[in-house]
Structure formats: C-alpha cells, structure tokens
Design a protein around this motif. Structure first.
Motif, PDB file in Angstrom:
ATOM      1  N   PHE A 157       0.833  -1.202   0.000  1.00 27.16           N
ATOM      2  CA  PHE A 157       0.000   0.000   0.000  1.00 27.16           C
ATOM      3  C   PHE A 157       0.870   1.257   0.000  1.00 27.16           C
ATOM      4  O   PHE A 157       0.544   2.256  -0.642  1.00 27.16           O
ATOM      5  CB  PHE A 157      -0.929   0.020   1.218  1.00 27.16           C
ATOM      6  CG  PHE A 157      -1.943  -1.085   1.271  1.00 27.16           C
ATOM      7  CD1 PHE A 157      -2.179  -1.901   0.168  1.00 27.16           C
ATOM      8  CD2 PHE A 157      -2.658  -1.322   2.429  1.00 27.16           C
ATOM      9  CE1 PHE A 157      -3.125  -2.922   0.218  1.00 27.16           C
ATOM     10  CE2 PHE A 157      -3.605  -2.333   2.497  1.00 27.16           C
ATOM     11  CZ  PHE A 157      -3.836  -3.139   1.392  1.00 27.16           C
ATOM     12  N   ALA A 158       1.972   1.205   0.743  1.00 22.89           N
ATOM     13  CA  ALA A 158       2.884   2.353   0.770  1.00 22.89           C
ATOM     14  C   ALA A 158       3.468   2.615  -0.610  1.00 22.89           C
ATOM     15  O   ALA A 158       3.566   3.772  -1.057  1.00 22.89           O
ATOM     16  CB  ALA A 158       4.002   2.101   1.784  1.00 22.89           C
ATOM     17  N   VAL A 159       3.855   1.547  -1.309  1.00 23.20           N
ATOM     18  CA  VAL A 159       4.391   1.680  -2.672  1.00 23.20           C
ATOM     19  C   VAL A 159       3.347   2.303  -3.589  1.00 23.20           C
ATOM     20  O   VAL A 159       3.629   3.250  -4.345  1.00 23.20           O
ATOM     21  CB  VAL A 159       4.812   0.295  -3.215  1.00 23.20           C
ATOM     22  CG1 VAL A 159       5.182   0.391  -4.699  1.00 23.20           C
ATOM     23  CG2 VAL A 159       5.989  -0.252  -2.419  1.00 23.20           C
ATOM     24  N   MET A 160       2.111   1.801  -3.517  1.00 23.11           N
ATOM     25  CA  MET A 160       1.047   2.294  -4.385  1.00 23.11           C
ATOM     26  C   MET A 160       0.630   3.711  -4.011  1.00 23.11           C
ATOM     27  O   MET A 160       0.349   4.543  -4.887  1.00 23.11           O
ATOM     28  CB  MET A 160      -0.143   1.344  -4.326  1.00 23.11           C
ATOM     29  CG  MET A 160       0.185  -0.059  -4.853  1.00 23.11           C
ATOM     30  SD  MET A 160      -1.229  -1.181  -4.946  1.00 23.11           S
ATOM     31  CE  MET A 160      -1.518  -1.565  -3.215  1.00 23.11           C
ATOM     32  N   GLY A 161       0.604   4.009  -2.718  1.00 19.48           N
ATOM     33  CA  GLY A 161       0.251   5.355  -2.280  1.00 19.48           C
ATOM     34  C   GLY A 161       1.269   6.390  -2.715  1.00 19.48           C
ATOM     35  O   GLY A 161       0.919   7.513  -3.095  1.00 19.48           O
ATOM     36  N   GLU A 162       2.547   6.013  -2.672  1.00 20.42           N
ATOM     37  CA  GLU A 162       3.600   6.926  -3.115  1.00 20.42           C
ATOM     38  C   GLU A 162       3.462   7.241  -4.602  1.00 20.42           C
ATOM     39  O   GLU A 162       3.554   8.393  -5.025  1.00 20.42           O
ATOM     40  CB  GLU A 162       4.971   6.305  -2.827  1.00 20.42           C
ATOM     41  CG  GLU A 162       6.138   7.258  -3.026  1.00 20.42           C
ATOM     42  CD  GLU A 162       7.065   6.826  -4.162  1.00 20.42           C
ATOM     43  OE1 GLU A 162       8.096   7.491  -4.368  1.00 20.42           O
ATOM     44  OE2 GLU A 162       6.750   5.841  -4.847  1.00 20.42           O
ATOM     45  N   ALA A 163       3.192   6.204  -5.411  1.00 17.32           N
ATOM     46  CA  ALA A 163       3.010   6.408  -6.846  1.00 17.32           C
ATOM     47  C   ALA A 163       1.777   7.255  -7.131  1.00 17.32           C
ATOM     48  O   ALA A 163       1.772   8.105  -8.029  1.00 17.32           O
ATOM     49  CB  ALA A 163       2.904   5.061  -7.552  1.00 17.32           C
ATOM     50  N   PHE A 164       0.720   7.036  -6.361  1.00 17.66           N
ATOM     51  CA  PHE A 164      -0.517   7.802  -6.521  1.00 17.66           C
ATOM     52  C   PHE A 164      -0.290   9.279  -6.201  1.00 17.66           C
ATOM     53  O   PHE A 164      -0.751  10.171  -6.925  1.00 17.66           O
ATOM     54  CB  PHE A 164      -1.586   7.209  -5.612  1.00 17.66           C
ATOM     55  CG  PHE A 164      -2.941   7.847  -5.738  1.00 17.66           C
ATOM     56  CD1 PHE A 164      -3.591   7.906  -6.952  1.00 17.66           C
ATOM     57  CD2 PHE A 164      -3.576   8.379  -4.624  1.00 17.66           C
ATOM     58  CE1 PHE A 164      -4.846   8.481  -7.071  1.00 17.66           C
ATOM     59  CE2 PHE A 164      -4.827   8.955  -4.725  1.00 17.66           C
ATOM     60  CZ  PHE A 164      -5.468   9.007  -5.942  1.00 17.66           C
ATOM     61  N   ALA A 165       0.421   9.557  -5.113  1.00 18.97           N
ATOM     62  CA  ALA A 165       0.700  10.940  -4.731  1.00 18.97           C
ATOM     63  C   ALA A 165       1.560  11.646  -5.776  1.00 18.97           C
ATOM     64  O   ALA A 165       1.384  12.833  -6.050  1.00 18.97           O
ATOM     65  CB  ALA A 165       1.384  10.972  -3.367  1.00 18.97           C
ATOM     66  N   LYS A 166       2.481  10.908  -6.372  1.00 22.33           N
ATOM     67  CA  LYS A 166       3.299  11.486  -7.445  1.00 22.33           C
ATOM     68  C   LYS A 166       2.443  11.844  -8.647  1.00 22.33           C
ATOM     69  O   LYS A 166       2.562  12.934  -9.214  1.00 22.33           O
ATOM     70  CB  LYS A 166       4.389  10.492  -7.867  1.00 22.33           C
ATOM     71  CG  LYS A 166       5.600  10.442  -6.962  1.00 22.33           C
ATOM     72  CD  LYS A 166       6.640   9.485  -7.535  1.00 22.33           C
ATOM     73  CE  LYS A 166       7.935   9.512  -6.748  1.00 22.33           C
ATOM     74  NZ  LYS A 166       8.937   8.566  -7.309  1.00 22.33           N
ATOM     75  N   ALA A 167       1.574  10.920  -9.052  1.00 22.79           N
ATOM     76  CA  ALA A 167       0.786  11.099 -10.270  1.00 22.79           C
ATOM     77  C   ALA A 167      -0.299  12.150 -10.110  1.00 22.79           C
ATOM     78  O   ALA A 167      -0.487  12.998 -10.985  1.00 22.79           O
ATOM     79  CB  ALA A 167       0.159   9.764 -10.686  1.00 22.79           C
ATOM     80  N   VAL A 168      -1.024  12.127  -9.000  1.00 20.04           N
ATOM     81  CA  VAL A 168      -2.198  12.986  -8.845  1.00 20.04           C
ATOM     82  C   VAL A 168      -1.882  14.303  -8.136  1.00 20.04           C
ATOM     83  O   VAL A 168      -2.410  15.357  -8.503  1.00 20.04           O
ATOM     84  CB  VAL A 168      -3.320  12.224  -8.103  1.00 20.04           C
ATOM     85  CG1 VAL A 168      -4.541  13.102  -7.916  1.00 20.04           C
ATOM     86  CG2 VAL A 168      -3.701  10.964  -8.885  1.00 20.04           C
ATOM     87  N   LEU A 169      -1.015  14.256  -7.120  1.00 21.55           N
ATOM     88  CA  LEU A 169      -0.671  15.478  -6.388  1.00 21.55           C
ATOM     89  C   LEU A 169       0.571  16.167  -6.946  1.00 21.55           C
ATOM     90  O   LEU A 169       0.880  17.290  -6.572  1.00 21.55           O
ATOM     91  CB  LEU A 169      -0.463  15.169  -4.896  1.00 21.55           C
ATOM     92  CG  LEU A 169      -1.655  14.557  -4.152  1.00 21.55           C
ATOM     93  CD1 LEU A 169      -1.319  14.385  -2.674  1.00 21.55           C
ATOM     94  CD2 LEU A 169      -2.901  15.419  -4.320  1.00 21.55           C
TER      95      LEU A 169
END
Length: 368
Positions: A172-184
């Motif tokens: 989840f941490a890996v996916m959350g980091e990628a999500f924050a990069k892409a969307v935020l």
C-alpha cells in the motif's frame, strides 16, 4: 467520432486506444451526470478520447445536448447494467454490462483506464477478475485524496481489505507513493503508517514489521514512521497507510465531523440579528473554506495495484464531481501510474520475497 452502436468484435477489430472507458450507466444520476461530467472534462483535457459504454437510446440524446462531450466520445451500446444494489457475484455473471465492458476495454489494452460511479463491490470484483492485479501485488487497495491543513493527503486502504498483513501495508505504501506522485504532483511524497501512537513500540506486530521493512526499502528516505489520527488532517505526511477497516472508519468519521461542523456553523449564524451581521462580515472567507472542503473536489477513489487505472466515482455525485473523478483518472494515465508501481516493485522484490520475511521479522521490535 461515430456515435452509433459498436459491434461486439470492436475491441479486437480496431487499433484505436482510448484514454478512458467510461461506464455511462453507473451511479444514481446516470447517464445524465456522466455525460455532463464528460463535457466538463473535455474542456480540461485536450486530446482525451472516451469510449462511453451504455444504452445508446439514452446516451445519444444526451450527447446531442452536450456537444463538448459528443466531440470526445465514441458510444459502445449495451442494454445491460449493474444496479447499485446488485451483489458482486451476480455482476460477474453479466458479461455484457456497461461496467464489465469498460473493464474488458482496459484488459484488452483498448483503453488505459476506467471510470464508473456504479456499484463499489461489483466494481472491485470485476477489477480483480478482469483487469487483474499487478505482478508482485497481493491485493489491490482503495485510495483517495482528502484535505488537510497543509494541502492534500492520500489515504489507503479505505475499505477494499478489512484485514491486512505487514506485506499488504508495504505494498500500500508503494502504491500510495506512486498515486501521490501522479495525482498530487509531489516528487518525493512522505509516508506514514497509521497507528495508535507515534512511538516505535506502539501498535501490533504487523505494523512494526511493516515499518521495519519500509526503513530498509528504497522508500526509507520518504518514510516518516508512525502517525496518529490527528496527523491525517494536520498533513504530517503526504500518504497515510492503514488497513481497510481502520481507513474506512477514519474516512467516514472525517466526513461526519465535517457535516457536523457545517451544521453547527449554520446554526450559529442563524441565531439572531448580530449573528447574521457577523455572517455577512465573514461570508467571503466561509465561501473560500467551503470551496476548499467541497467533497466534489475529492471525488474519485482509486483501486490501486491493478493492471490499469480504475477510478470509482461516488454514486451520488453531480457533473462536477464526476468530472473530478475523470481528472484523477487522466492524471494517473498521463503520468504513467501503473508503470511507476511496476518500477518501484522491481526494486523492492527482494524485500517482499518469502526469503526476506524472516529476516525482516527478526529485526522488528518485539511485542511488549
């Protein structure tokens, strides 16, 4: 683009790749809020191409009313729909539903992402079966953005996995980091594990093992450590990781507190002439706060960890909220969200392997 019915062989016959496949029939206000939302999205995303799936008898008149949506949409007709109260097992049997065909489009590579305001349970089940999880991901998670004092925070999991082990939390941490990069748009998002305290000895074994694994991972420099409930709205970290049970409770509690605060403010400013005068003095500030906290801005929960972008819009949203969900999906597609997770997982493979599990557990702080 052609607005007529597309035959079932369409996905195998065409080389065209769509930006998104959109379930035109999912949600309380579908199909109108879907088409109206796509009209707004057309103004924000130049070059977007949408495969709009649903009943053409309902969709085509709406597209005639919303020419901006019509300009970006190709309609794939189906008369089958997943209802909001349908069980996931029943939805899996509907192979021609608008939601299923949208998933098929991503699985076949004809669309890069899915957006639907339909049944959450059915959507997750179809995503797992049709789109499938990425290699190296044991379970997909639900992620979303919430407001904080400092800006926005990504939270996951928000209900897809009630019970999790330490490996799930690291994923989840890996996916959350990628999500924050892409969307935020954050170059190096900070990550926190939600716990009952910030001290290293707090929490159960799975949390301490996950923390130890993250400290030894390529994400070590971005890992803040444990965070508490108040850290979510304080913006202590850019990503907050937890299991689906805790995450869902935290999300619903936050929504409830926001509604309560809004109700109490309304009562305060309606309590007499002086209160009404006070409201006039602070109205502009309150309007800015309302815009900042507008739930439509944060519409678009994402099922992360899949072989494609899958975004769930709130079923009761309006056109602006649905357009926000499309914004999230387009950000993820444009910034290579799925590819980013694959790349990060390739660097963490050894850490998450069975061989490494014992090594990580041996270094974890024992339960006191």
């Amino acid at each position: 683009m052609n607005k007529t019915e597309i035959p079932d062989s369409f996905l195998s016959d065409t080389d065209e790749v769509f930006s998104l496949a959109v379930d035109g029939m999912g949600g309380d206000g579908a199909p109108e809020i879907v088409v109206a939302g796509l009209a707004l999205a057309a103004e924000r995303h130049r070059g977007i191409k949408v495969l709009l799936i649903g009943d053409e008898a309902q969709l085509l008149p709406l597209l005639a009313r919303y020419p901006k949506a019509a300009a970006i949409c190709t309609v794939w007709h189906t008369g089958s729909t997943v209802s909001m109260d349908m069980k996931p097992t029943a939805a899996l049997r509907l192979r021609q539903s608008s939601m299923r065909l949208a998933m098929d489009a991503v699985a076949s590579g004809r669309a890069r992402g899915v957006v639907s305001a339909g049944n959450s349970g059915a959507m997750l089940a179809l995503a797992k079966i049709v789109v499938k999880t990425l290699p190296g991901i044991s379970r997909p998670a639900m992620a979303a953005i919430s407001p904080t004092i400092k800006g926005d925070v990504v939270m996951l999991d928000l209900g897809a996995n009630v019970a999790c082990d330490w490996r799930n939390l690291v994923e989840f941490a890996v996916m959350g980091e990628a999500f924050a990069k892409a969307v935020l748009g954050l170059p190096a998002p900070t990550i926190g594990l939600l716990n009952v305290g910030s001290e290293e000895l707090k929490g159960d074994e799975k949390l301490r093992v996950a923390a130890e694994a993250l400290r030894e991972s390529p994400l070590a420099a971005q890992f803040h450590g444990f965070v508490e409930g108040h850290d979510i709205t304080a913006g202590t970290t850019d990503v907050v990781v937890t299991d689906g049970f805790t995450g869902n409770v935290a999300l619903k509690t936050g929504e409830g507190v926001l509604k309560m605060a809004t109700t109490l403010l309304r009562r305060v400013f309606q309590n007499g002439l002086l209160a009404r005068i006070g409201y006039l003095l602070v109205r502009r500030g309150l309007e800015r706060m309302k815009e900042w906290l507008d739930p439509r801005r944060y519409n678009g929960a994402v099922f992360v960890g899949l072989n494609g972008v899958v975004v769930k819009s709130h079923g009761g949203t309006d056109a602006e909220g649905f357009a926000a969900a499309v914004d999230v999906a387009m950000d993820m597609v444009t910034h290579g969200f799925t590819e980013s997770i694959r790349d990060r997982l390739s660097h963490m493979g050894a850490l998450l392997s069975r061989q490494q599990v014992g090594q990580v557990r041996e270094t974890a702080v024992p339960v006191s």
